[in-house]
Design a protein around this motif. Structure first.
Motif, PDB file in Angstrom:
ATOM      1  N   GLU A   1       0.840  -1.197   0.000  1.00  0.00           N
ATOM      2  CA  GLU A   1       0.000   0.000   0.000  1.00  0.00           C
ATOM      3  C   GLU A   1       0.873   1.244   0.000  1.00  0.00           C
ATOM      4  N   THR A   2       0.317   2.332  -0.522  1.00  0.00           N
ATOM      5  CA  THR A   2       1.021   3.604  -0.570  1.00  0.00           C
ATOM      6  C   THR A   2       0.080   4.713  -0.108  1.00  0.00           C
ATOM      7  N   PRO A   3       0.599   5.749   0.547  1.00  0.00           N
ATOM      8  CA  PRO A   3      -0.269   6.844   0.992  1.00  0.00           C
ATOM      9  C   PRO A   3      -0.624   7.784  -0.160  1.00  0.00           C
ATOM     10  N   ASP A   4      -1.351   7.274  -1.128  1.00  0.00           N
ATOM     11  CA  ASP A   4      -1.759   8.049  -2.293  1.00  0.00           C
ATOM     12  C   ASP A   4      -3.113   7.532  -2.756  1.00  0.00           C
ATOM     13  N   MET A   5      -3.611   8.107  -3.840  1.00  0.00           N
ATOM     14  CA  MET A   5      -4.970   7.816  -4.271  1.00  0.00           C
ATOM     15  C   MET A   5      -4.982   6.962  -5.536  1.00  0.00           C
ATOM     16  N   HIS A   6      -6.115   6.988  -6.235  1.00  0.00           N
ATOM     17  CA  HIS A   6      -6.387   6.152  -7.396  1.00  0.00           C
ATOM     18  C   HIS A   6      -5.998   6.938  -8.653  1.00  0.00           C
ATOM     19  N   ASN A   7      -4.695   6.986  -8.947  1.00  0.00           N
ATOM     20  CA  ASN A   7      -4.261   7.771 -10.092  1.00  0.00           C
ATOM     21  C   ASN A   7      -2.959   7.207 -10.653  1.00  0.00           C
ATOM     22  N   PHE A   8      -2.605   7.671 -11.849  1.00  0.00           N
ATOM     23  CA  PHE A   8      -1.452   7.095 -12.546  1.00  0.00           C
ATOM     24  C   PHE A   8      -0.140   7.366 -11.820  1.00  0.00           C
ATOM     25  N   THR A   9      -0.008   8.517 -11.171  1.00  0.00           N
ATOM     26  CA  THR A   9       1.242   8.792 -10.467  1.00  0.00           C
ATOM     27  C   THR A   9       1.413   7.849  -9.283  1.00  0.00           C
ATOM     28  N   ALA A  10       0.330   7.581  -8.560  1.00  0.00           N
ATOM     29  CA  ALA A  10       0.402   6.622  -7.457  1.00  0.00           C
ATOM     30  C   ALA A  10       0.833   5.248  -7.963  1.00  0.00           C
ATOM     31  N   TRP A  11       0.282   4.843  -9.090  1.00  0.00           N
ATOM     32  CA  TRP A  11       0.648   3.546  -9.661  1.00  0.00           C
ATOM     33  C   TRP A  11       2.098   3.568 -10.137  1.00  0.00           C
ATOM     34  N   ARG A  12       2.506   4.675 -10.768  1.00  0.00           N
ATOM     35  CA  ARG A  12       3.894   4.806 -11.228  1.00  0.00           C
ATOM     36  C   ARG A  12       4.877   4.655 -10.080  1.00  0.00           C
ATOM     37  N   ASP A  13       4.556   5.292  -8.965  1.00  0.00           N
ATOM     38  CA  ASP A  13       5.511   5.329  -7.857  1.00  0.00           C
ATOM     39  C   ASP A  13       5.747   3.963  -7.231  1.00  0.00           C
ATOM     40  N   LEU A  14       4.894   2.979  -7.571  1.00  0.00           N
ATOM     41  CA  LEU A  14       5.049   1.630  -7.022  1.00  0.00           C
ATOM     42  C   LEU A  14       5.631   0.628  -8.019  1.00  0.00           C
ATOM     43  N   PHE A  15       5.909   1.098  -9.254  1.00  0.00           N
ATOM     44  CA  PHE A  15       6.546   0.179 -10.211  1.00  0.00           C
ATOM     45  C   PHE A  15       7.807  -0.427  -9.606  1.00  0.00           C
ATOM     46  N   ASP A  16       8.606   0.431  -9.003  1.00  0.00           N
ATOM     47  CA  ASP A  16       9.826  -0.034  -8.372  1.00  0.00           C
ATOM     48  C   ASP A  16       9.742   0.251  -6.872  1.00  0.00           C
ATOM     49  N   PRO A  17       9.714  -0.757  -6.024  1.00  0.00           N
ATOM     50  CA  PRO A  17      10.182  -2.121  -6.315  1.00  0.00           C
ATOM     51  C   PRO A  17       9.102  -3.148  -6.656  1.00  0.00           C
ATOM     52  N   CYS A  18       7.823  -2.797  -6.614  1.00  0.00           N
ATOM     53  CA  CYS A  18       6.781  -3.844  -6.638  1.00  0.00           C
ATOM     54  C   CYS A  18       6.747  -4.602  -7.967  1.00  0.00           C
ATOM     55  N   LEU A  19       6.682  -3.883  -9.092  1.00  0.00           N
ATOM     56  CA  LEU A  19       6.690  -4.556 -10.383  1.00  0.00           C
ATOM     57  C   LEU A  19       8.070  -5.141 -10.669  1.00  0.00           C
ATOM     58  N   THR A  20       9.109  -4.411 -10.320  1.00  0.00           N
ATOM     59  CA  THR A  20      10.474  -4.910 -10.515  1.00  0.00           C
ATOM     60  C   THR A  20      10.659  -6.269  -9.829  1.00  0.00           C
ATOM     61  N   ASP A  21      10.236  -6.353  -8.567  1.00  0.00           N
ATOM     62  CA  ASP A  21      10.403  -7.605  -7.824  1.00  0.00           C
ATOM     63  C   ASP A  21       9.593  -8.730  -8.449  1.00  0.00           C
ATOM     64  N   LEU A  22       8.373  -8.429  -8.890  1.00  0.00           N
ATOM     65  CA  LEU A  22       7.546  -9.468  -9.512  1.00  0.00           C
ATOM     66  C   LEU A  22       8.196  -9.989 -10.780  1.00  0.00           C
ATOM     67  N   LEU A  23       8.642  -9.097 -11.644  1.00  0.00           N
ATOM     68  CA  LEU A  23       9.228  -9.518 -12.907  1.00  0.00           C
ATOM     69  C   LEU A  23      10.491 -10.336 -12.670  1.00  0.00           C
ATOM     70  N   ASN A  24      11.312  -9.918 -11.745  1.00  0.00           N
ATOM     71  CA  ASN A  24      12.521 -10.693 -11.457  1.00  0.00           C
ATOM     72  C   ASN A  24      12.199 -12.037 -10.827  1.00  0.00           C
ATOM     73  N   ARG A  25      11.126 -12.074 -10.042  1.00  0.00           N
ATOM     74  CA  ARG A  25      10.703 -13.344  -9.442  1.00  0.00           C
ATOM     75  C   ARG A  25      10.225 -14.322 -10.522  1.00  0.00           C
ATOM     76  N   VAL A  26       9.453 -13.783 -11.465  1.00  0.00           N
ATOM     77  CA  VAL A  26       8.897 -14.637 -12.525  1.00  0.00           C
ATOM     78  C   VAL A  26       9.974 -15.019 -13.546  1.00  0.00           C
ATOM     79  N   TRP A  27      10.792 -14.050 -13.892  1.00  0.00           N
ATOM     80  CA  TRP A  27      11.781 -14.262 -14.948  1.00  0.00           C
ATOM     81  C   TRP A  27      13.113 -14.761 -14.411  1.00  0.00           C
ATOM     82  N   ASP A  28      13.217 -14.887 -13.085  1.00  0.00           N
ATOM     83  CA  ASP A  28      14.382 -15.491 -12.446  1.00  0.00           C
ATOM     84  C   ASP A  28      15.666 -14.782 -12.874  1.00  0.00           C
TER      85      ASP A  28
END
Length: 345
Positions: free
Chosen positions: A318-345
């Protein structure tokens, strides 16, 4: 305009100001995402213009507009911070502690964006663009990330810059990114079996035919996240991972306020089927994010807990932000980064 008529964070308050020395305006209200009571949002006339003082909210950045009587919505003329979004531009203020992602300043690798139209699907043509590193032929196998609302994520959240920057600094392996443009967004994404078939049986095969690919991961936000989970749930084993941000996982218990949404019945029926399932049809790695103050956080917490209970690997942040693209952007790293590295090893 007096120098003091500038919006700013001042101690425990956020102060919004609009210069109007002659008080020619008849009234000003604040538009914001936090769901504050209407009576809190009326500006008061002060020397030099209008002013509104609010207790500092529990977010780390705040998007807003001025609603000027007789004129309509406008951005704050004293604030150079403007952010784009699907519903137009908003002014925004950083609150204490907010830091933009480091990857914004990293030079991305050289890349190209190539149209990949998918003409014949159960929901009609679907527009896809493929981001790929320069110098790597389509025949060379790379992992594939697919993004619902892809062009919007690229424009408003810097998704292509993110992947290019993190490939450049070695945080992610070279990859390709398929940006899926939404057509009839609500119809397609709201638990629609025809769109799920179009995505899994037409869009993905078109991408993997044009570009040799492995270990596809699908991402989406809001209804796009719902559509991602729906597609994998009904076509199990299609995706190795899912990145779900602020998913519209409406249920009768957590989201009665959404009952007027035209596809509420379809969405809640699917969500109920997941929440009452005893087993999951497949086991993709999943990362989920939501804004702590946003309305969808409750149904996301419930969904994350249920998917974990079903034995899936789920990371929820979770992040202290709302339902918008900047909030989603700010969580790409590490959240998406970690997922992709986990899946792609």
């Amino acid at each position: 305009m007096p120098e003091t008529m500038v919006s700013a964070v001042e101690g425990a308050e956020v102060v919004f100001r609009l210069g109007d020395p002659e008080h020619a305006l008849t009234g000003v209200r604040l538009w914001e995402e936090l769901g504050l009571a209407a009576e809190q949002l009326e500006f008061k006339p002060v020397e030099g213009g209008w002013e509104l003082r609010l207790p500092r909210p529990s977010v780390h950045r705040m998007e807003y507009l001025f609603d000027i009587a007789g004129t309509g919505m406008r951005t704050d003329p004293t604030n150079p911070r403007i952010v784009g979004g699907a519903f137009g531009e908003h002014s925004w203020l950083p609150l204490p502690g907010y830091v933009e992602p480091d990857w914004i300043t990293i030079e991305p690798i050289a890349s190209s964006l190539t149209p990949l139209p998918v003409e014949e699907t159960p929901v009609g043509p679907i527009d896809v663009q493929v981001w790929a590193p320069d110098g790597i032929t389509p025949e060379f196998e790379l992992p594939l990330l697919l993004a619902h609302d892809g062009p919007e994520f690229a424009m408003y959240a810097g998704l292509t810059h993110y992947v290019g920057a993190l490939v450049a600094d070695g945080s992610l392996p070279p990859l390709r990114l398929a940006l899926i443009r939404p057509g009839s967004r609500n119809l397609w994404y709201a638990a629609n079996p025809q769109y799920a078939e179009a995505l899994t049986q037409h869009v993905l095969p078109a991408a993997t035919s044009a570009y040799r690919s492995k270990k596809p991961v699908l991402m989406g936000a809001s209804l796009g996240a719902l559509a991602a989970l729906y597609a994998e749930w009904h076509h199990p084993g299609t995706f190795e991972g899912l990145f779900l941000q602020s998913g519209s996982f409406f249920s009768l218990e957590t989201d009665p306020q959404e009952s007027k949404f035209e596809y509420y019945a379809e969405v809640t029926e699917f969500v109920t089927s997941v929440l009452t399932a005893g087993t999951a049809p497949s086991s993709p790695s999943i990362a989920m994010t939501a804004g702590t103050p946003e309305e969808n956080v409750h149904n996301n917490r419930v969904m994350a807990a249920q998917l974990s209970k079903l034995g899936l690997e789920v990371a929820f942040d979770e992040t202290p932000d709302m339902h918008n693209f900047t909030a989603w952007r700010d969580l790409f790293d590490p959240c998406l980064t970690d997922l992709l590295n986990r899946v792609w090893d």
